[in-house]
Enzyme design. Structure first.
Site, PDB file in Angstrom:
ATOM      1  N   LYS A 127       0.677  -1.211   0.207  1.00  0.00           N
ATOM      2  CA  LYS A 127       0.021   0.040   0.218  1.00  0.00           C
ATOM      3  C   LYS A 127       0.853   1.293   0.069  1.00  0.00           C
ATOM      4  O   LYS A 127       2.355   1.200  -0.018  1.00  0.00           O
ATOM      5  CB  LYS A 127      -0.974   0.003   1.458  1.00  0.00           C
TER       6      LYS A 127
ATOM      7  N   ARG B 249     -10.536   0.722  15.279  1.00  0.00           N
ATOM      8  CA  ARG B 249     -10.561   1.444  14.038  1.00  0.00           C
ATOM      9  C   ARG B 249     -11.897   0.553  13.298  1.00  0.00           C
ATOM     10  O   ARG B 249     -12.997   0.932  13.574  1.00  0.00           O
ATOM     11  CB  ARG B 249      -9.258   1.272  13.352  1.00  0.00           C
TER      12      ARG B 249
ATOM     13  N   ARG C 214       1.286 -11.207   7.089  1.00  0.00           N
ATOM     14  CA  ARG C 214       1.265  -9.769   6.397  1.00  0.00           C
ATOM     15  C   ARG C 214       2.310  -9.010   6.555  1.00  0.00           C
ATOM     16  O   ARG C 214       2.483  -8.628   7.726  1.00  0.00           O
ATOM     17  CB  ARG C 214       0.040  -9.064   6.352  1.00  0.00           C
TER      18      ARG C 214
ATOM     19  N   CYS D 239      14.362  23.607   3.096  1.00  0.00           N
ATOM     20  CA  CYS D 239      13.322  24.527   2.383  1.00  0.00           C
ATOM     21  C   CYS D 239      12.677  23.691   1.504  1.00  0.00           C
ATOM     22  O   CYS D 239      12.798  22.328   1.277  1.00  0.00           O
ATOM     23  CB  CYS D 239      14.281  25.341   1.198  1.00  0.00           C
ATOM     24  N   MET D 240      11.567  24.163   0.549  1.00  0.00           N
ATOM     25  CA  MET D 240      10.767  23.264  -0.214  1.00  0.00           C
ATOM     26  C   MET D 240      11.446  22.522  -1.285  1.00  0.00           C
ATOM     27  O   MET D 240      11.256  21.328  -1.157  1.00  0.00           O
ATOM     28  CB  MET D 240       9.730  24.324  -0.790  1.00  0.00           C
ATOM     29  N   ASP D 241      12.597  23.091  -1.810  1.00  0.00           N
ATOM     30  CA  ASP D 241      13.259  22.402  -3.018  1.00  0.00           C
ATOM     31  C   ASP D 241      14.784  22.207  -2.694  1.00  0.00           C
ATOM     32  O   ASP D 241      15.143  21.481  -3.417  1.00  0.00           O
ATOM     33  CB  ASP D 241      13.010  23.139  -4.395  1.00  0.00           C
TER      34      ASP D 241
ATOM     35  N   HIS E  68      -5.781  -6.690  13.063  1.00  0.00           N
ATOM     36  CA  HIS E  68      -4.569  -5.898  12.961  1.00  0.00           C
ATOM     37  C   HIS E  68      -4.024  -5.542  14.407  1.00  0.00           C
ATOM     38  O   HIS E  68      -4.771  -5.125  15.085  1.00  0.00           O
ATOM     39  CB  HIS E  68      -4.880  -4.714  12.177  1.00  0.00           C
TER      40      HIS E  68
ATOM     41  N   TYR F 296      16.227  29.970   5.871  1.00  0.00           N
ATOM     42  CA  TYR F 296      15.060  30.626   6.405  1.00  0.00           C
ATOM     43  C   TYR F 296      14.893  30.919   7.776  1.00  0.00           C
ATOM     44  O   TYR F 296      15.497  30.010   8.436  1.00  0.00           O
ATOM     45  CB  TYR F 296      13.629  30.226   5.874  1.00  0.00           C
TER      46      TYR F 296
END
Length: 399
Positions: free
Chosen positions: A44, A152, A247, A338-340, A191, A291
């Site tokens: 998954k 759950r 599993r 940072c983002m990139d 589970h 930053y």
């Protein structure tokens, strides 16, 4: 002009997936299983970020006989890629999607008698024209999930009367569905919320609840072909709970939640995340880096700009917390991620140059370069760091 994502990416950041290490882990897990126990590989979330199709194919080549995914779309992706092995959907699927489950010959988790009957009824009401061309061997395979302590999804089992009601519901469901050639009860499972190492008492409580329902169904002559409850930890520590299938998830990918697993099985990390140095700066003592200037250069420094950021899956909480690897030298990550991109301290690497690749985490001899270690540094689990490696990061499969 056809160009691959890897070429367009220019290897600014790349996730190398070692299929050789994946095969090694699968073989090691197989050795832990009793004869006749089926192996279900959990793929998954795009195989925990490793690429579901390629990982699934490799698992099947290594003797895995069942696959597990989180939702219908993940199952359809595997089927459309030509994978014909049994696939279990672990999450709920809406009743009106029953024709899809039937068309793709999928196994579906159900958590109540009502949910199972709703799927069967929807399939029954589907116009025959919508089911044309589907092989007669196809069925809607149901796996009944017991809630033994995760709170759950699942048939309730916390109290004795709930377990008794669950057994009655399952027996009634079996009787109702018995004449239906399109639907079958294929599995019974649960589970675990904990593992035998971290919380043995609660783990044992869940196991007893599951065993109580399983044994009651056996006494009532209600055969269910596949009984499974063992996750990665239970595969290693509780072979008696193997039943007819296990599993395995995180250990397939060479990771674990606790160092105790190192004594139980020899695993190799399957993913290595690497990024390219795109610039090198000389930064004077007292200058801020990235930053908010949470990092101030303590001395004149050689700083590298690394082409990986939180949009690639590099968790921002790792800022100033981890080392990466350049050649055979550790290089500290400095400043806010940072983002990139992010910055690294190259003071100890005068030979470093633009274009060099740095290992962020993965297969190497350094313990602090394992994704398990980095996850622990920021109070999370390796699952999160692996799943966060974004789709814009190309996967390069190595064997």
């Amino acid at each position: 002009m056809q160009t691959s994502l890897l070429e367009l990416n220019d290897q600014r950041v790349v996730a190398e997936i070692s299929l050789a290490n994946l095969r090694h882990n699968l073989k090691a897990i197989h050795q832990k299983l009793k004869p006749g126990v089926r192996f279900c590989a959990v793929v998954k979330a795009d195989a925990y970020g490793h690429g579901a199709v390629q990982v699934a194919k490799t698992c099947l080549e290594e003797g895995v006989s069942f696959l597990a995914v989180g939702c219908l779309s993940e199952a359809v992706e595997l089927r459309e890629a030509g994978i014909q092995a049994p696939i279990l959907i672990l999450g709920p699927t809406a009743a009106d999607r029953a024709p899809w489950l039937y068309r793709y010959n999928l196994s579906q988790t159900v958590s109540s008698r009502q949910a199972a009957l709703a799927l069967a009824e929807c399939l029954k009401q589907t116009p025959p024209a919508d089911l044309q061309g589907i092989p007669s061997s196809h069925k809607l395979h149901l796996h009944l999930k017991l809630d033994t302590g995760m709170s759950r999804h699942g048939f309730y089992t916390a109290r004795t009367e709930e377990r008794e009601n669950t057994v009655r519901d399952i027996l009634a469901l079996q009787q109702t569905l018995g004449p239906n050639p399109q639907v079958e009860i294929e599995g019974l499972y649960t589970h675990f919320a904990t593992n035998p190492q971290s919380d043995p008492a609660y783990f044992e409580r869940q196991a007893k609840r599951f065993m109580g329902v399983k044994e009651a169904l056996e006494l009532a002559a209600c055969p269910i072909p596949l009984v499974h409850c063992s996750n990665s930890a239970a595969v290693l520590l509780c072979p008696e709970l193997g039943f007819s299938m296990v599993r395995a998830g995180i250990i397939i990918y060479g990771c674990h939640d606790g160092e105790w697993m190192d004594q139980e099985i020899d695993l190799k990390p399957v993913m290595r995340l690497k990024a390219r140095i795109s610039a090198i700066r000389q930064v004077d003592a007292g200058e801020g880096i990235s930053y908010s200037h949470v990092y101030i250069a303590p001395h004149d420094m050689r700083v590298g700009v690394l082409e990986a950021g939180y949009a690639d899956g590099l968790n921002r909480l790792l800022s100033n917390q981890v080392n990466f690897l350049l050649g055979d030298k550790r290089v500290p990550q400095i400043g806010n991620i940072c983002m990139d991109r992010c910055m690294i301290d190259l003071s100890s690497c005068p030979e470093a140059k633009v274009g060099d690749h740095v290992i962020i985490f993965g297969d190497c001899d350094r313990k602090d370069l394992r994704v398990d270690y980095q996850a622990k540094q920021i109070g999370t689990i390796p699952y999160e760091l692996l799943c966060n490696v974004s789709r814009r990061v190309p996967r390069l499969y190595l064997d």
